[in-house]
Design an enzyme around this catalytic site. Structure first.
Site, mmCIF file in Angstrom:
data_model
loop_
_atom_site.group_PDB
_atom_site.id
_atom_site.type_symbol
_atom_site.label_atom_id
_atom_site.label_comp_id
_atom_site.label_asym_id
_atom_site.label_seq_id
_atom_site.Cartn_x
_atom_site.Cartn_y
_atom_site.Cartn_z
ATOM 1 N N LYS A 160 1.884 -2.879 8.832
ATOM 2 C CA LYS A 160 3.109 -2.090 8.719
ATOM 3 C C LYS A 160 4.289 -2.936 9.166
ATOM 4 O O LYS A 160 4.382 -3.313 10.336
ATOM 5 C CB LYS A 160 3.003 -0.829 9.570
ATOM 6 N N LEU A 218 0.815 -1.208 0.000
ATOM 7 C CA LEU A 218 0.000 0.000 0.000
ATOM 8 C C LEU A 218 0.849 1.260 0.000
ATOM 9 O O LEU A 218 0.410 2.316 -0.451
ATOM 10 C CB LEU A 218 -0.920 0.026 1.225
ATOM 11 N N GLY A 219 2.034 1.175 0.542
ATOM 12 C CA GLY A 219 2.897 2.349 0.621
ATOM 13 C C GLY A 219 4.195 2.010 1.305
ATOM 14 O O GLY A 219 4.371 0.924 1.870
ATOM 15 N N GLN A 220 5.125 2.962 1.258
ATOM 16 C CA GLN A 220 6.430 2.735 1.840
ATOM 17 C C GLN A 220 6.979 4.060 2.358
ATOM 18 O O GLN A 220 6.769 5.110 1.759
ATOM 19 C CB GLN A 220 7.400 2.145 0.797
ATOM 20 N N GLY A 221 7.624 4.007 3.527
ATOM 21 C CA GLY A 221 8.221 5.203 4.106
ATOM 22 C C GLY A 221 9.527 4.862 4.776
ATOM 23 O O GLY A 221 10.020 3.735 4.681
ATOM 24 N N GLY A 222 10.086 5.848 5.499
ATOM 25 C CA GLY A 222 11.368 5.642 6.134
ATOM 26 C C GLY A 222 11.331 4.614 7.242
ATOM 27 O O GLY A 222 12.357 4.068 7.630
ATOM 28 N N VAL A 234 4.047 -0.831 4.137
ATOM 29 C CA VAL A 234 2.688 -1.145 4.559
ATOM 30 C C VAL A 234 2.032 -2.028 3.503
ATOM 31 O O VAL A 234 2.064 -1.709 2.303
ATOM 32 C CB VAL A 234 1.849 0.133 4.764
ATOM 33 N N ASP A 289 5.014 14.488 12.038
ATOM 34 C CA ASP A 289 5.085 14.159 10.614
ATOM 35 C C ASP A 289 3.705 14.316 9.978
ATOM 36 O O ASP A 289 3.259 13.463 9.220
ATOM 37 C CB ASP A 289 5.621 12.742 10.425
ATOM 38 N N GLY A 291 9.225 1.797 7.206
ATOM 39 C CA GLY A 291 8.823 0.462 6.809
ATOM 40 C C GLY A 291 7.893 0.472 5.627
ATOM 41 O O GLY A 291 7.645 1.507 4.982
#
Length: 748
Positions: free
Chosen positions: A440, A404-408, A412, A542, A410
């Site tokens: 996540k 579904l998504g990715q960030g710093g 998801v 954030d 981890g």
């Protein structure tokens, strides 16, 4: 470390010796089984209270706090009483519930035949002793009182439970059977239903006690005017006899001895009143008169029912095995002397052993996974624990197609898990029903990964608001750190703002004006909750469009608490202790953060201002438009020229309310003010969005950023022109901190 175990060994030998002749014994044994010293009882002890216990072993709610090595159930403050001491209510509860009864479906007679036992229950016995100190200013009268509480949840005290309601109920709910509470009150204010202003009472779902007893005949005055009295209070409950008894003694007169006669005793069937799994703790309130309600020590032993699971119940510390092995979970039959000696030992053990374990966790030492799991299980509300293999199956082995998504912090994934019937009772979901979730997966199953994992979980676990993404559960197996959230079918706000429209049926379409306004309102409501309404101040750190999720009804849900931190109510900022530097996303980071490296409520407001402009204008905060590199600078120039309305997203094709658009644009600029103290507070922001307040007056030129800020009161103070002293103005080179201070010399 050797000294720690030597002290513990000496205490263990002392506890094993015969009790003195002054010790009063109280047995929890039922049906001939031992009550303590085995697996049939749970014991926890607090010889004192450190702030680190908050949200780990203790849930602190309402106006309560942990300071000065004590539980301050109502505030202890030297500030103005009218603002800080009057009409307050607070609760402190042990962070996990205990099973206090269980239904009996059948009984077996002497001849071996089984007969029905309809509506019968087995009740747990328990005993507790705590030290209480109620202090009253000599120039005031004491009120209202403090209570030992059994509650169905660890939630905040009800709104309006100050005054005579002791943080237990309100005028609207008092007496309702659905309250599910039992309390033993120490009351210092006479109500019409009270015998006097110095009594003990038994409360069942109401502050109107079912039984009261004056303490004056016992030579006890809860809050004497001449001294700060300290009392030991014992509450014993016999589950077999279904009877409660309360004992009380002045520490100065009877330092360790439990009185032979109770100050109050009454029949009580907890199975008919409280929830099967309930919380123990304390509640207190003040009214127009006030007192300081403190708990200095607390020891408790609860019988385990036959079918109870051994679920890390001895959780005064994360290491259950060590506390049991050292014999600290002593039986109540050794009396008060042994109880407090055990509490002292456990307190010393906490200092010597547990703090070392916590250090090892931060440093990535061995056993970190076990400690992490124990800490999570001890959290209030008990988030659901998943097995790693269950989440791996739910996400098709973390298939890229499920991402579904990715960030710093981890990645998801979307997943489908079996629904927890206990989390949603009565929702119609039967066996085999499933629910979609977002999983996540932390990308750093290491030292910092564990810190991020615990920080996010410890904060969001207790947050309850319709505009926050709800936590479903967690998993910490095989070195993998996973958090499970409710699934947001409409994705994130930025996806709708910046993705190309889809012509297909059901495809993503541009957000309409009313929906945009409603989304901003929802985020503002969540921010107000985090900043002002939660029992701790929480800074999100954030806040941005990609962290604002949209549920099936397009309701805004603020998520991703990987950077969020809780700050104490007497502090104004959070400083990253592990790794320095500025956290957040360019365009949303307040300018002062690059100098202080601190997160504040004002820096959250700055980020929210960027979100407002982003939603109204349909442009990212960091963008190139008409020679400007940041959206806020472009909008401020349009405002100077009287053309702010031209900033509205052209994709709306003029379908928007101009008054509301002007309101949002001015609010977005106000939140983006370079001086932290000039930004509006979250509560005022919400009032403006609800159209209950006029939007702020924004100067035509963007004020220059000045550091240090001109206000000497810190970030958490809203400054005004009157507060800006002449000495402050003289130190400013480029601007002052007032709205109009930059008009004369702002650049073209």
């Amino acid at each position: 470390m050797a000294a720690c175990f030597l002290v513990l060994l000496l205490l263990l030998v002392f506890l094993a010796s015969p009790a003195s002749s002054t010790t009063t014994t109280t047995s929890l044994a039922t049906n001939g089984s031992p009550a303590a010293g085995s697996n049939n009882a749970t014991t926890f002890s607090f010889a004192g209270f450190h702030p680190d216990l908050r949200n780990v072993n203790l849930t602190v709610a309402g106006d309560a706090s942990i300071t000065k090595d004590a539980l301050q159930i109502t505030p202890d403050s030297l500030n103005d009483a009218a603002d800080f001491l009057v009409n307050k209510s607070g609760r402190v509860l042990f962070s996990r519930p205990f099973r206090l009864w269980r239904p009996l479906n059948a009984t077996t007679t002497n001849n071996g035949t089984t007969t029905a036992a309809k509506n019968k229950k087995q009740l747990a016995s328990f005993t507790t002793v705590f030290t209480v100190n109620v202090f009253t200013d000599p120039n005031t009268d004491p009120a209202e009182g403090i209570a030992f509480l059994i509650a169905p949840s660890s939630s905040d005290p009800p709104t309006g439970s100050h005054g005579g309601f002791l943080g237990l109920t309100t005028a609207a709910t008092d007496g309702n059977a659905t309250n599910g509470i039992v309390a033993v009150e120490l009351d210092t204010e006479k109500q019409p239903h009270d015998p006097d202003d110095n009594h003990v009472g038994l409360n069942v779902n109401s502050v109107v006690s079912v039984l009261t007893a004056s303490l004056t005949p016992h030579g006890i005055e809860i809050s004497p005017p001449s001294r700060a009295a300290k009392y030991n209070v014992w509450v014993d409950y016999d589950g077999n006899a279904r009877r409660i008894a309360v004992y009380m003694a002045d520490i100065e007169k009877q330092p360790l001895q439990k009185p032979s006669k109770p100050v109050l005793a009454a029949p009580l069937d907890l199975g008919e009143v409280v929830a099967e799994r309930s919380y123990f703790g304390f509640s207190a309130s003040t009214g127009t008169k006030y007192q300081l309600n403190c708990v200095l020590a607390w020891n408790m032993t609860v019988e385990k029912l036959d079918e109870d699971e051994d679920d890390d119940a001895n959780v005064t510390e994360p290491s259950k095995k060590k506390s049991l092995a050292l014999g600290l979970a002593v039986g109540v039959s050794v009396g008060v002397l042994a109880l407090f000696a055990g509490a002292a030992a456990l307190g010393y053990y906490y200092m010597c052993v547990v703090k070392r374990q916590k250090t090892e966790l931060v440093q990535g030492g061995d056993g970190g996974s076990g400690i992490t799991g124990t800490m999570i299980r001890s959290m209030a509300g008990g988030p659901r624990e998943f097995e790693y293999r269950e989440l791996r199956k739910a996400t098709n082995n973390f298939d890229e197609r499920m991402k579904l998504g990715q960030g710093g912090y981890g990645v998801v994934y979307r997943g489908v898990v079996a629904e927890d019937p206990l989390a949603n009772p009565g929702n119609g979901g039967g066996a085999g029903s499933t629910v979609e979730v977002a999983v996540k997966k932390f990308s750093r199953a290491s030292t910092q990964g564990q810190n991020d994992f615990l920080a996010e979980l410890s904060i969001i676990n207790r947050l309850r608001h319709r505009n926050l993404v709800r936590l479903v559960g967690w998993s910490h197996d095989n070195g993998e750190l996973l958090l499970v959230y409710e699934y947001m079918p409409n994705g994130s706000l930025d996806q709708h703002l910046f993705s190309l429209p889809s012509p297909s049926p059901g495809g993503r379409q541009p957000l309409g004006w009313e929906l945009r306004y409603t989304i901003i309102q929802g985020v503002a409501s969540a921010l107000h909750y985090l900043h002002d309404q939660y029992d701790q101040r929480v800074v999100h750190r954030d806040l941005k469009a990609s962290n604002i999720m949209l549920d099936a009804a397009f309701t805004a849900r603020l998520g991703d608490f990987g950077l969020a931190r809780a700050i104490d109510t007497d502090k104004t900022s959070y400083t990253e202790e592990v790794a320095g530097g500025v956290h957040g996303t360019v365009g949303y980071i307040a300018p002062e953060c690059f100098h202080t490296e601190k997160a504040t409520r004002e820096s959250d407001v700055y980020a929210f201002g960027a979100v407002i402009l982003e939603v109204v204008c349909g442009r990212r905060p960091r963008c190139d438009v008409e020679g400007f590199h940041f959206l806020v600078d472009w909008v401020w120039r349009l405002h100077r020229d009287g053309r702010a309305i031209e900033a509205v997203d052209p994709r709306l094709e003029g379908e928007f309310d101009e008054d509301d658009a002007e309101r949002l644009l001015m609010l977005g600029l106000a939140c983006s003010h370079p001086t932290p103290s000039e930004r509006p507070k979250a509560q005022a922001i919400l009032q403006i969005l609800l159209r209950a307040m006029l939007p702020p007056q924004v100067p035509p030129f963007k004020p220059s950023f000045v550091w240090p800020a001109t206000t000497s009161m810190g970030f958490d103070t809203m400054s005004t022109t009157a507060e800006t002293t002449s000495s402050q103005v003289s130190t400013v080179v480029t601007s002052t901190s007032t709205w109009s201070g930059n008009l004369a010399r702002a650049p073209e």
